[in-house]
Scaffold this active site. Structure first.
Site, mmCIF file in Angstrom:
data_model
loop_
_atom_site.group_PDB
_atom_site.id
_atom_site.type_symbol
_atom_site.label_atom_id
_atom_site.label_comp_id
_atom_site.label_asym_id
_atom_site.label_seq_id
_atom_site.Cartn_x
_atom_site.Cartn_y
_atom_site.Cartn_z
ATOM 1 C CD GLU A 31 12.422 3.775 9.083
ATOM 2 O OE1 GLU A 31 12.333 4.799 9.804
ATOM 3 O OE2 GLU A 31 12.588 3.781 7.859
ATOM 4 C CD GLU A 71 9.505 12.521 12.562
ATOM 5 O OE1 GLU A 71 8.408 11.968 12.727
ATOM 6 O OE2 GLU A 71 10.472 11.972 11.997
ATOM 7 C CB CYS A 76 12.227 8.714 9.735
ATOM 8 S SG CYS A 76 12.975 7.609 8.568
ATOM 9 N N GLY A 100 6.349 4.985 8.639
ATOM 10 C CA GLY A 100 5.519 6.187 8.698
ATOM 11 C C GLY A 100 5.584 6.790 10.087
ATOM 12 C CB SER A 101 3.365 9.193 11.752
ATOM 13 O OG SER A 101 2.140 8.522 11.595
ATOM 14 C CE LYS A 103 -1.969 3.026 2.039
ATOM 15 N NZ LYS A 103 -1.769 4.461 1.696
HETATM 16 P P1 ADP Z 1 2.567 11.053 7.334
HETATM 17 O O1 ADP Z 1 1.851 11.684 8.479
HETATM 18 O O2 ADP Z 1 3.988 11.426 7.243
HETATM 19 O O3 ADP Z 1 1.839 11.105 6.033
HETATM 20 P P2 ADP Z 1 1.578 8.462 7.946
HETATM 21 O O4 ADP Z 1 2.063 7.604 9.037
HETATM 22 O O5 ADP Z 1 0.237 9.106 8.110
HETATM 23 O O6 ADP Z 1 2.705 9.522 7.689
HETATM 24 O O7 ADP Z 1 1.539 7.687 6.567
HETATM 25 C C1 ADP Z 1 2.431 6.668 6.192
HETATM 26 C C2 ADP Z 1 1.649 5.579 5.483
HETATM 27 O O8 ADP Z 1 0.691 5.057 6.391
HETATM 28 C C3 ADP Z 1 0.865 6.038 4.254
HETATM 29 O O9 ADP Z 1 0.905 5.015 3.269
HETATM 30 C C4 ADP Z 1 -0.536 6.187 4.793
HETATM 31 O O10 ADP Z 1 -1.537 6.024 3.812
HETATM 32 C C5 ADP Z 1 -0.594 5.060 5.796
HETATM 33 N N1 ADP Z 1 -1.609 5.236 6.847
HETATM 34 C C6 ADP Z 1 -2.099 6.383 7.364
HETATM 35 N N2 ADP Z 1 -3.047 6.139 8.291
HETATM 36 C C7 ADP Z 1 -3.158 4.778 8.387
HETATM 37 C C8 ADP Z 1 -3.948 3.884 9.180
HETATM 38 N N3 ADP Z 1 -4.843 4.334 10.047
HETATM 39 N N4 ADP Z 1 -3.769 2.559 8.993
HETATM 40 C C9 ADP Z 1 -2.864 2.083 8.117
HETATM 41 N N5 ADP Z 1 -2.106 2.872 7.331
HETATM 42 C C10 ADP Z 1 -2.232 4.204 7.460
#
Ligand code: ADP
Length: 503
Positions: free
Chosen positions: A275, A406, A309, A252-253, A199
């Protein structure tokens, strides 16, 4: 600071790719989302739409997971030898190499980063990662273990372990290094014989889709790699809660990382590797080579617009060198040419989206309200694109948000220190632990400090040095597990102990 000249147009093959109808890759077929929905992808340098992609959600994730399960259990994939798997991965790397310019342009138009950087770093690192992982395919081994069972005196056994693929893996990646993150995820999964539902980030889906075409051209069997474009709260959440996914690998976050762990716990306890965020300390000791440390500190925070990151976002400088270093980093910042990533003179492109631009500028505003001062930068740049000026903040203190949270933008907060124990304690005073750096000519001192820093990576007299063989990941809330190196291979496999009674 903004380049006003318009950027050169993309190459013909890049434009032809952008103009395509972008669909989901499921079971070896490109198909629209079950809902028929699509969403627009914009160029962050000017906010204009460059492509339209399918908006996959739960129904598509279900289909993709079913395809990945079939491919894992019964497709030609599990019957292929490790050597054949390795050859396919190597072939994919060769195909990417033939398309470096196109992939770099797609990355630049979609993410905003300079094309030259994507062509010199992102894409070659992704290629190298695939080649490194191709080599691992044939080197995944178990062990033989001598056992003696006290309650079965005289019985003899032959025990050994097998390292087997974890299974169907859901991989969720961010927008800061789209193709490189796809490679970090896909490489070890394919080398170990897993199958994947990838994804990609909604902000930057395009290079992974191009990669999907190359994956097909390389000849991977249908269903081994499935690619879903869509949003986190729908497609990402469906993948992390799916009962037939064996592992989620997420970048991601930290906030979303916690949701993924919760979803895994609430469903099938799938394995999770993460990560996540960082607030990495970059420590400059008084005996450092100051000019190298200044350019290193600028690279630590301004590379990829601070959207890393592991960005060196807290700069600790010994008080005796503090003024010289912060002024030096500020001078480096003012030399940075902001502009569209496709312009050959651009050093720094826009933030990936309006949301990120607002987020970074929100931190700048809060920082100033809390008493920080911008030595350079400190605001958004005047443009239709999502640019933020490279910024050096001084007069910061430990409780400020700009020190604790961050920012994920080109903003470094500088802090003076007086002694080593103090700076190590302050450097470690964070919920994160992804990376850290120390600059010194006293190598023994450097190693002693490296040992005391609570971070998954410590750079000495350098920053942002990556290699496919070096494990990367976080201490504390920066993550679980490691990517790259053998550690990644081990996290896409699981151990089976087999025991035979021989006498
Ligand atoms: P940022 O805030 O830097 O965009 P995110 O952690 O929100 O970082 O996004 C990183 C990835 O996680 C993206 O592919 C995003 O679509 C996905 N993502 C965001 N929210 C969710 C969630 N609730 N469950 C699974 N994946 C998610």
């Amino acid at each position: 600071m903004i380049l006003t000249t318009t950027a050169p147009v993309a190459r013909r093959e890049t434009q032809a790719f952008l103009d395509q109808q972008h669909q989901l890759l499921i079971d070896g077929q490109w198909m629209p989302a079950a809902s028929g929905k699509t969403f627009e992808v914009t160029n962050p340098a000017d906010g204009k739409t460059i492509a339209e992609v399918a908006e996959g959600d739960k129904a598509d994730v279900d289909k993709a997971v079913a395809a990945a399960r079939r491919a894992f259990e019964t497709g030609p994939w599990p019957a292929m030898t490790a050597s054949e798997r390795g050859k396919l991965i190597w072939k994919l790397a060769d195909l990417m190499e033939q398309h470096i310019e196109e992939l770099a342009e797609i990355e630049s138009l979609d993410n905003g980063k300079p094309k030259a950087v994507a062509a010199a770093a992102d894409v070659p690192l992704a290629i190298d990662l695939f080649r490194y992982m191709a080599g691992w395919s044939t080197k995944i081994e178990g062990t033989t273990i001598p056992i003696s069972v006290p309650y079965l005196e005289g019985a003899e056994f032959h025990s050994y372990t097998l390292r087997e693929p974890v299974g169907v893996v859901g991989q969720i990646i961010p927008w800061n290094f789209p193709i490189l993150m796809a490679a970090w995820k896909l490489g070890p999964a394919l080398a170990t014989g897993c199958t994947v539902v990838l994804k990609v980030a909604e902000e930057t889906p395009l290079s992974a889709l191009r990669l999907g075409h190359l994956i097909q051209e390389a000849g991977f069997p249908p269903g081994v790699v499935n690619i879903i474009t869509g949003f986190g709260e729908t497609a990402g959440a469906a993948l992390s809660a799916h009962p037939d996914v064996d592992k989620i690998a997420f970048t991601g976050s930290t906030e979303v990382g916690k949701l993924i762990v919760k979803a895994a716990g609430d469903t099938n306890l799938k394995k999770v590797t993460l990560e996540l965020g960082g607030k990495s300390p970059n420590i400059i000791l008084p005996d450092a080579d100051i000019s190298a440390a200044i350019s290193g500190a600028a690279n630590a925070i301004f590379f990829n617009h601070g959207q890393c990151c592991c960005a060196g976002s807290r700069l600790f400088v010994h008080r005796s060198q503090y003024d010289q270093v912060v002024e030096g980093v500020a001078a480096e910042a003012s030399k940075i040419k902001l502009g569209p990533g496709m312009h050959p003179d651009t050093n720094m492109g826009p933030m990936v989206s309006r949301i990120q631009q607002d987020r970074v500028c929100g931190y700048l505003d809060i920082g100033m309200q809390e008493g920080a001062k911008a030595l350079v930068g400190g605001k958004r740049a005047d443009s239709s694109g999502y640019f933020v000026e490279p910024t050096v903040l001084v007069d910061t203190h430990a409780e400020m948000k700009v020190i604790r949270e961050e920012i994920f933008g080109p903003v470094v907060a500088a802090v003076p220190f007086d002694d080593i124990d103090e700076v190590i304690a302050t450097a470690n005073d964070t919920i994160y632990g992804l990376a850290a750096a120390v600059w010194t000519k006293d190598i023994s001192q450097g190693h002693r400090i490296a040992k005391r820093l609570k971070a998954g990576t410590v750079w000495m007299n350098c920053y942002n040095v990556f290699d496919a063989s070096l494990p990367f990941g976080g201490y504390k809330q920066s993550g679980w597990g490691r990517e790259m190196g053998y550690e990644a291979i081990s996290l896409y496999t699981q151990t089976k102990a087999v025991t035979l009674q021989i006498g």
